[in-house]
Design a protein around this motif. Sequence first.
Motif, PDB file in Angstrom:
ATOM      1  N   SER A 140     -20.333 -11.288  19.275  1.00 31.11           N
ATOM      2  CA  SER A 140     -18.974 -11.092  18.762  1.00 31.11           C
ATOM      3  C   SER A 140     -17.993 -12.055  19.409  1.00 31.11           C
TER       4      SER A 140
ATOM      5  N   ALA B 188     -16.019 -14.610  17.214  1.00 27.13           N
ATOM      6  CA  ALA B 188     -14.556 -14.527  17.225  1.00 27.13           C
ATOM      7  C   ALA B 188     -13.935 -15.878  17.534  1.00 27.13           C
TER       8      ALA B 188
ATOM      9  N   ARG C 172     -11.582 -17.794  14.954  1.00 24.03           N
ATOM     10  CA  ARG C 172     -10.209 -18.106  15.354  1.00 24.03           C
ATOM     11  C   ARG C 172      -9.905 -19.592  15.172  1.00 24.03           C
TER      12      ARG C 172
ATOM     13  N   LEU D  46     -11.448  -7.878  14.694  1.00 20.39           N
ATOM     14  CA  LEU D  46     -12.152  -7.843  15.972  1.00 20.39           C
ATOM     15  C   LEU D  46     -11.134  -8.059  17.083  1.00 20.39           C
TER      16      LEU D  46
ATOM     17  N   LEU E 145     -10.159  -9.005  20.662  1.00 19.80           N
ATOM     18  CA  LEU E 145     -10.716  -9.796  21.752  1.00 19.80           C
ATOM     19  C   LEU E 145      -9.713  -9.862  22.891  1.00 19.80           C
TER      20      LEU E 145
ATOM     21  N   ILE F 155      -8.817 -10.763  15.650  1.00 24.96           N
ATOM     22  CA  ILE F 155      -9.472 -11.854  14.937  1.00 24.96           C
ATOM     23  C   ILE F 155      -9.913 -11.366  13.565  1.00 24.96           C
TER      24      ILE F 155
END
Length: 325
Positions: A18, A22, A26, A48, A50, A59
Amino acid sequence: MQNLFSSTVVVGAGAVGSFYGAMLARAGQRVTLIAREAHVAAIQRQGLLLNMAGQQHAIDVQATTSLEPLRSADLVLVCVKSTDTASVAADMAPLLRPDALVLSLQNGVENAATLASHLAAPVIPTVVYVATGMTAPGHVTHHGRGELVIGPRTAAQAQDPALMQRLAAVVAHFAPAQIGVSISNQVMEALWQKLLINCAYNAISALTQQPYGVMAQQPGLQAFQQAIVNEVLAVAQAEGLALDAQAMWAATAQIAVSMATQRSSTAQDLARGKPTEIDHLNGFVARRGAALGVATPMNQAVWALVKLAETSGWRPQALKAGTAG
């Protein structure tokens, strides 16, 4: 360099997968995470989350429990536990295009070969240097580092100019995501070096539920770790690998500085009552040592203790909750 990868799929998107997914998303890359249902549901609901460098980022990334996105993937990051590699590879095989590129971002030294035995697409061993944790479904925390080392698994791959050009494209693909990727013709040696570090930290962190920085402050523990490291070096030498003992111990000690707040993935699995990868870390060293006639009593001991905790259902947080005084 032109980006050769239009669709990246992360198979087994836990904390590590992940994080990289991510970072790529991004940076504007098209990414799909394949993960467990609770993680997917949280990502679909809120993005998500982060935590990184003291800030939280939401994200926007695709997530699913299905392997179907593999049909259109040209870059696949395999991040499943070593215990699941063979079964997941068998499930991937009928879906994956033979012209895709597969990176094995996994602990241990056997996974790339296991994947390659099932898949028509080329499989590239990848050494991962990152400290991450999954604090809740859909929520990943970055504790430090993040660089990757990739390279040819076999001599034939090393002599394939087209494949080596694709590895250079991987470097370019990750660069906008601020992930440093280097190419090494000694990637298997690097995987053994990572195995050595994991053997020194993972089981002890799991059994004590302590982060690496705290472990380093405990009198006598470094001597225990060094004994574990020496056994891994002996097994590696019996396998025909020449690892520099002094450099390996320096790299091992540095982990307690660069990843001071990190608990091992084995510690996180044990705390959650999930199967660990200990069979593919200290357990692997003990098995190979036995096969090669190399004594590995320290690795055998920590492997046996983690297996006992794992199979007995011992949950460290439950023990803490029931402790008085």
